[in-house]
Design a protein around this motif. Structure first.
Motif, PDB file in Angstrom:
ATOM      1  N   PRO A 229       2.583   0.330  -4.545  1.00 56.10           N
ATOM      2  CA  PRO A 229       1.175   0.260  -4.937  1.00 56.10           C
ATOM      3  C   PRO A 229       0.954  -0.451  -6.271  1.00 56.10           C
TER       4      PRO A 229
ATOM      5  N   GLU B 175       0.778   7.531   5.854  1.00 53.06           N
ATOM      6  CA  GLU B 175       1.163   7.303   4.458  1.00 53.06           C
ATOM      7  C   GLU B 175       1.341   8.625   3.707  1.00 53.06           C
TER       8      GLU B 175
ATOM      9  N   TRP C  95      -4.772   5.916  -4.630  1.00 48.36           N
ATOM     10  CA  TRP C  95      -5.092   5.563  -6.022  1.00 48.36           C
ATOM     11  C   TRP C  95      -6.500   5.005  -6.119  1.00 48.36           C
ATOM     12  N   TRP C  96      -6.845   4.154  -5.158  1.00 46.54           N
ATOM     13  CA  TRP C  96      -8.171   3.532  -5.156  1.00 46.54           C
ATOM     14  C   TRP C  96      -9.260   4.589  -4.975  1.00 46.54           C
TER      15      TRP C  96
ATOM     16  N   ARG D 222       2.076   8.237  -4.442  1.00 44.07           N
ATOM     17  CA  ARG D 222       0.648   8.065  -4.172  1.00 44.07           C
ATOM     18  C   ARG D 222       0.436   6.628  -3.705  1.00 44.07           C
ATOM     19  N   SER D 223      -0.090   6.475  -2.516  1.00 46.79           N
ATOM     20  CA  SER D 223      -0.302   5.133  -1.973  1.00 46.79           C
ATOM     21  C   SER D 223      -1.389   4.427  -2.772  1.00 46.79           C
ATOM     22  N   PHE D 224      -1.447   3.126  -2.600  1.00 48.63           N
ATOM     23  CA  PHE D 224      -2.515   2.375  -3.258  1.00 48.63           C
ATOM     24  C   PHE D 224      -3.869   2.888  -2.796  1.00 48.63           C
ATOM     25  N   ARG D 225      -3.967   3.152  -1.504  1.00 49.69           N
ATOM     26  CA  ARG D 225      -5.219   3.636  -0.918  1.00 49.69           C
ATOM     27  C   ARG D 225      -5.706   4.905  -1.639  1.00 49.69           C
TER      28      ARG D 225
ATOM     29  N   PHE E 222     -12.036  -2.787  -2.030  1.00 49.10           N
ATOM     30  CA  PHE E 222     -10.925  -2.458  -1.144  1.00 49.10           C
ATOM     31  C   PHE E 222     -11.503  -1.907   0.156  1.00 49.10           C
TER      32      PHE E 222
ATOM     33  N   MET F  22       4.191   3.726  -9.687  1.00 41.04           N
ATOM     34  CA  MET F  22       2.747   3.705  -9.820  1.00 41.04           C
ATOM     35  C   MET F  22       2.367   4.138 -11.227  1.00 41.04           C
TER      36      MET F  22
ATOM     37  N   ALA G 234      -7.348   2.983  10.234  1.00 41.20           N
ATOM     38  CA  ALA G 234      -7.073   3.319   8.837  1.00 41.20           C
ATOM     39  C   ALA G 234      -6.865   4.819   8.639  1.00 41.20           C
TER      40      ALA G 234
ATOM     41  N   VAL H  67      11.802   4.158  -1.700  1.00 35.91           N
ATOM     42  CA  VAL H  67      11.098   5.220  -0.971  1.00 35.91           C
ATOM     43  C   VAL H  67       9.591   4.985  -1.087  1.00 35.91           C
ATOM     44  N   PRO H  68       8.837   5.546  -0.171  1.00 37.10           N
ATOM     45  CA  PRO H  68       7.380   5.423  -0.282  1.00 37.10           C
ATOM     46  C   PRO H  68       6.891   5.985  -1.622  1.00 37.10           C
ATOM     47  N   ALA H  69       5.842   5.405  -2.145  1.00 33.14           N
ATOM     48  CA  ALA H  69       5.286   5.866  -3.418  1.00 33.14           C
ATOM     49  C   ALA H  69       4.733   7.277  -3.264  1.00 33.14           C
TER      50      ALA H  69
ATOM     51  N   PHE I 200      -3.442   5.562   9.737  1.00 30.74           N
ATOM     52  CA  PHE I 200      -2.495   4.941   8.817  1.00 30.74           C
ATOM     53  C   PHE I 200      -2.394   5.744   7.522  1.00 30.74           C
TER      54      PHE I 200
ATOM     55  N   ARG J  58      -9.655   6.703  -8.033  1.00 34.67           N
ATOM     56  CA  ARG J  58     -10.285   5.936  -9.101  1.00 34.67           C
ATOM     57  C   ARG J  58     -11.799   5.875  -8.869  1.00 34.67           C
TER      58      ARG J  58
ATOM     59  N   GLY K  71     -11.086   0.278   5.787  1.00 31.91           N
ATOM     60  CA  GLY K  71     -10.579   0.250   7.164  1.00 31.91           C
ATOM     61  C   GLY K  71      -9.257  -0.457   7.330  1.00 31.91           C
ATOM     62  N   GLN K  72      -8.759  -1.079   6.277  1.00 28.85           N
ATOM     63  CA  GLN K  72      -7.585  -1.945   6.442  1.00 28.85           C
ATOM     64  C   GLN K  72      -6.279  -1.176   6.639  1.00 28.85           C
ATOM     65  N   THR K  73      -5.373  -1.809   7.363  1.00 26.25           N
ATOM     66  CA  THR K  73      -4.032  -1.254   7.543  1.00 26.25           C
ATOM     67  C   THR K  73      -2.983  -2.341   7.355  1.00 26.25           C
TER      68      THR K  73
ATOM     69  N   ASP L 197       0.836  -1.196   0.000  1.00 27.01           N
ATOM     70  CA  ASP L 197       0.000   0.000   0.000  1.00 27.01           C
ATOM     71  C   ASP L 197       0.877   1.254   0.000  1.00 27.01           C
ATOM     72  N   THR L 198       1.892   1.243   0.842  1.00 24.16           N
ATOM     73  CA  THR L 198       2.714   2.429   1.028  1.00 24.16           C
ATOM     74  C   THR L 198       3.858   2.552   0.025  1.00 24.16           C
ATOM     75  N   LEU L 199       4.570   1.424  -0.176  1.00 23.56           N
ATOM     76  CA  LEU L 199       5.791   1.488  -0.964  1.00 23.56           C
ATOM     77  C   LEU L 199       5.643   0.975  -2.397  1.00 23.56           C
TER      78      LEU L 199
ATOM     79  N   ALA M 192       4.536   9.984   4.713  1.00 20.56           N
ATOM     80  CA  ALA M 192       5.630   9.210   4.119  1.00 20.56           C
ATOM     81  C   ALA M 192       5.807   9.558   2.648  1.00 20.56           C
TER      82      ALA M 192
END
Ligand code: SF4
Lengths: 264, 507
Positions: free
Chosen positions: A16, B456, B499-500, B494-497, A35, A261, B449, B490-492, B452, B503, A38-40, A12-14, B459
């Protein structure tokens, strides 16, 4: 199927691009991906380092977030990681019981029963090995320790890779030997970890592969970090990134070691 | 010849290159913490070559002979079940063993700890007027430092297993259960023989055959003159009082038959309930340990047989921390161990650093769970952070290779994790620990979340430092532990979260 994605905290962080590829792949196969916001994290890092008390709220959060799968809201939970799947299956309920949270443990077990590692989901649940992928590159596969020995994915990832059109699969020497990551092991025993990594990267480079793949971004972060340091020119891509790649929508080879990404 | 004084001592310069290790005071706790000792071992290129070669060879052999057994998994289950039963019924089974051994003419002694066990052995030898005893390789006598204790009382213990003899001659410490000189290659062994073994031919080469012959001649003299033999035990059968030793070289058979008096030191967990239980273990052990279908010599004896073999038999039942391990619901599985050494041979950490780095006669994965339990909980009762054994549960990547091969199915990774938790809990509040602080902070961020996602976002701001490759090449300590041999992504940006969410919004 309605499939809930647990992206894993690391990806998720590094990285994606890995969970993003899972979405591309599953949607292409005609499934709906959710998705749960609430997930971490699954709590593995805390458990494996010995911080059980600190792991409990993290585990509780994961179990709560994915509890709807036990009630049939989703058909399955997919995790693109062997070690996180292993943690969900073998650690979460155990830790909850250890601190006397029996109810949480029971829910954790119900969620775990519907949770699958990516290659398991594809082969066992969705019944596909040919996902219609195209990836015209030389690839070697590292079976990560937890996917192999905790989750027992066996040769599922290889069966999936063998069906990928254009892909030249080369066997990795001493493939089943650990890469030396081990979470905080890489810090607490940095020298031993480095020695193990050196052997792993040497074996990867001996294959002359363009791409190293695995089912776990954490191990790929470690081996890829070594490959990047050595300027080896080998990329580290998650299995999902290869399986998501098609002629129409190919996964580009990253300029450096890891995928950036993309904006699909 | 070397003498064992039982205390750490400096050795003469001309002792080099042998005996890098002064004999430690505590056979279960010596040297530096694992990371430091491992670092030193990693720098020893000869050691690395020797270990890599030896472990790979044994590992492959084991894999081949295990693959031939169709019911291997069932055998492992059976082995594990028998051992579980033994631990559940230990007091009754021990009493039964004592009774069976006594009925058959043996004498049973109980030793709470190393000192008691050593004293009993010494007293028996002294009563026989022996100033020399021959020994069969045994982990239990290593654990209690028997050779050193006997030496302090003027009794020389002669190791008769070839590899153990090499270790003894070099005034070294063993680094493996089965092949205690695994860290030596044959050229080193030739040099050790030439320098330390009385009567070694001056033109000795490093051909294994010549080395074995030289050792055989040396040992034969000892076998014929010794009045007392000391052994360990692989198994002790409660029902019949039978004790079993499994070996490859035949030196054990000599020790068990020639001397008049036999003393066996057996850890109390080495029990099996009935004679037929041996069937399971005699299949599991040789395949797991030497990679052979059957070991060349299996000696079984029951008390004393008039006119045949030793006419006096003493069995010393050793606790030395075992009952304490037994109290622990999770950790007690370590007492299932039959010392086959399969877990050492497959361990990627052991393969690179060898046995000495573990600072105990029990090295490798099993050592990492057994040693700290035998010597006391890390943190609380012991020296806490300063106890070198406190580092052992962390000396593993948790790759699980050990669990996979263990013939009695000890879930070593899970026990390691459990011991880590105990180490962490014991240290809570003792000192300001940056790792503990980081773990707390991560727990806070990772259990919600919203928090978190915030972490992110923060980060992601560091993404720029990764430059074109998106990696960091050098970090200050403790990040340097990582960047010493790897780049850190390094951290992206844009996190996947994110991006989602983006989208979903654009849909
Ligand atoms: S723990 Fe298992 S594999 Fe390791 S030495 Fe003991 S019995 Fe053998």
């Amino acid at each position: 199927m309605r499939i809930a994605l647990a992206a894993t905290c690391i990806a998720d962080t590094l990285f994606p691009a890995a969970p993003q590829a899972v979405v591309r792949l599953l949607e292409r196969l005609g499934h709906e991906v959710v998705f749960p916001a609430g997930q971490t994290c699954c709590g593995q890092m805390h458990v494996n380092t010995g911080y059980v008390a600190e792991a409990v709220p993290v585990i509780r959060n994961h179990v709560r977030t994915f509890a709807p799968v036990a009630d049939g809201e989703w058909d399955a939970v997919v995790i693109p990681s062997g070690s996180c799947t292993g943690s969900v299956r073998h650690q979460q309920a155990m830790v909850a019981r250890r601190v006397g949270l029996d109810e949480l443990a029971a829910t954790a077990e119900a969620v775990a029963a519907r949770t699958f590692e990516l290659s398991e989901l594809l082969v066992d649940v969705l019944g596909v090995t040919d996902v219609g992928a195209w990836f015209p590159h030389r690839v070697t596969y590292h079976p990560t320790c937890h996917s192999l020995r905790m989750v027992h994915v066996g040769d599922r990832p290889l069966r999936l890779l063998r069906e990928v059109e254009g892909l030249d699969l080369v066997e990795l020497p001493a493939a089943e030997t650990c890469c030396g990551f081990g979470g905080t092991f890489a810090f607490k025993n940095a020298d031993v970890s480095g020695a193990m990594l050196a052997d792993k990267t040497a074996n990867v480079r001996a294959t002359a592969a363009d791409v190293l793949t695995a089912g776990d971004m954490s191990c790929l972060m470690h081996i890829g970090g070594g490959l990047s340091r050595q300027r080896s020119g080998v990329r580290a891509l998650h299995l999902a990134e290869i399986l998501a790649s098609t002629r129409e929508d190919p996964t580009p080879l990253p300029a450096a070691t890891f995928s950036e990404m993309t904006t699909a | 010849m070397s003498t064992f004084l039982g205390i750490p001592r400096r050795r003469e310069a001309d002792d080099e290159p042998f005996g890098p290790l002064p004999h430690p005071h505590e056979p279960l706790r010596w040297g530096e913490s694992f990371p430091r000792a491992a670092k030193a071992a990693l720098g020893n290129t000869q050691l690395r070559r020797n270990l890599a070669h030896a472990t790979t060879t044994i590992r492959d052999k084991r894999a081949r002979v295990v693959a031939e057994v169709p019911d291997w998994e069932a055998l492992r289950d059976a082995g594990s079940a028998v051992k579980q039963q033994v631990l559940a019924e230990l007091p009754e089974l021990l009493a039964r063993l004592e009774q069976s051994v006594t009925e058959r003419g043996g004498v049973v002694h109980w030793a709470r700890d190393a000192d008691e066990a050593n004293r009993i052995v010494a007293q028996i030898a002294e009563a026989k007027g022996a100033d020399e005893v021959v020994k069969i390789k045994s982990m239990a006598t290593q654990e209690i430092g028997l050779n050193e204790a006997l030496a302090a009382r003027g009794i020389a213990a002669i190791e008769t297993d070839l590899a153990e003899l090499i270790v003894q001659l070099a005034d070294d410490m063993p680094s493996h259960f089965l092949v205690p000189a695994i860290h030596r290659n044959r050229t080193e062994i030739r040099d050790i023989f030439l320098a330390r073994m009385a009567g070694a031919p001056a033109d000795l080469s490093d051909a294994p055959r010549e080395l074995a012959t030289a050792a055989r001649e040396h040992l034969r003299r000892k076998f014929l003159s010794a009045k007392v033999a000391v052994s360990g035990a692989n198994f002790g059968v409660a029902d019949t009082g039978t004790v079993a030793v499994v070996e490859s070289e035949g030196n054990g058979r000599m020790c068990l038959t020639l001397p008049e008096t036999l003393v066996t030191v057996m850890g109390i967990e080495k029990l099996v309930p009935t004679f037929t239980d041996l069937e399971v273990f005699l299949q599991l052990l040789p395949r797991s340990s030497t990679g052979e279908r059957m070991n060349p010599y299996t000696s079984l004896w029951t008390g004393v047989t008039p006119g045949d073999g030793p006419q006096e038999f003493h069995l010393i039942l050793l606790d030395n921390g075992r009952t304490k391990v037994l109290e622990d619901e999770v950790g007690r599985a370590a007492l299932h161990c039959i010392r086959c050494s399969a877990c050492l041979n497959v361990c990627p950490v052991y393969e690179r650093v060898g046995g000495h780095a573990y600072g105990s006669v029990y090295p490798g994965p099993i050592g990492a769970i057994l040693t700290p339990q035998l010597t006391g909980p890390s943190g609380a009762q012991s020296a806490g952070h300063d106890d070198p054994n406190a580092s052992l549960p962390f000396a593993s990547t948790l790759c699980g290779a050990c669990y996979e091969v263990c013939p009695v199915k000890i879930d070593i990774p899970s026990i390691l994790v459990d011991l880590r938790a105990r180490a962490v809990d014991a240290d809570r509040g003792r000192l300001v620990d940056p790792v503990a602080a980081a773990m707390k902070a991560a727990s806070w961020a990772m259990s919600d979340a919203g928090r978190f996602a915030g972490a992110e976002r923060a980060a992601a701001l560091t993404h720029r430092v990764g430059g074109k490759d998106h990696v960091v090449r050098r970090l200050p300590y403790p990040g340097s532990l990582w960047t010493g041999s790897r780049d850190l992504p390094v951290p992206a940006s844009r996190s996947f979260r994110r991006w989602w969410a983006d989208r979903k919004e654009s849909e």
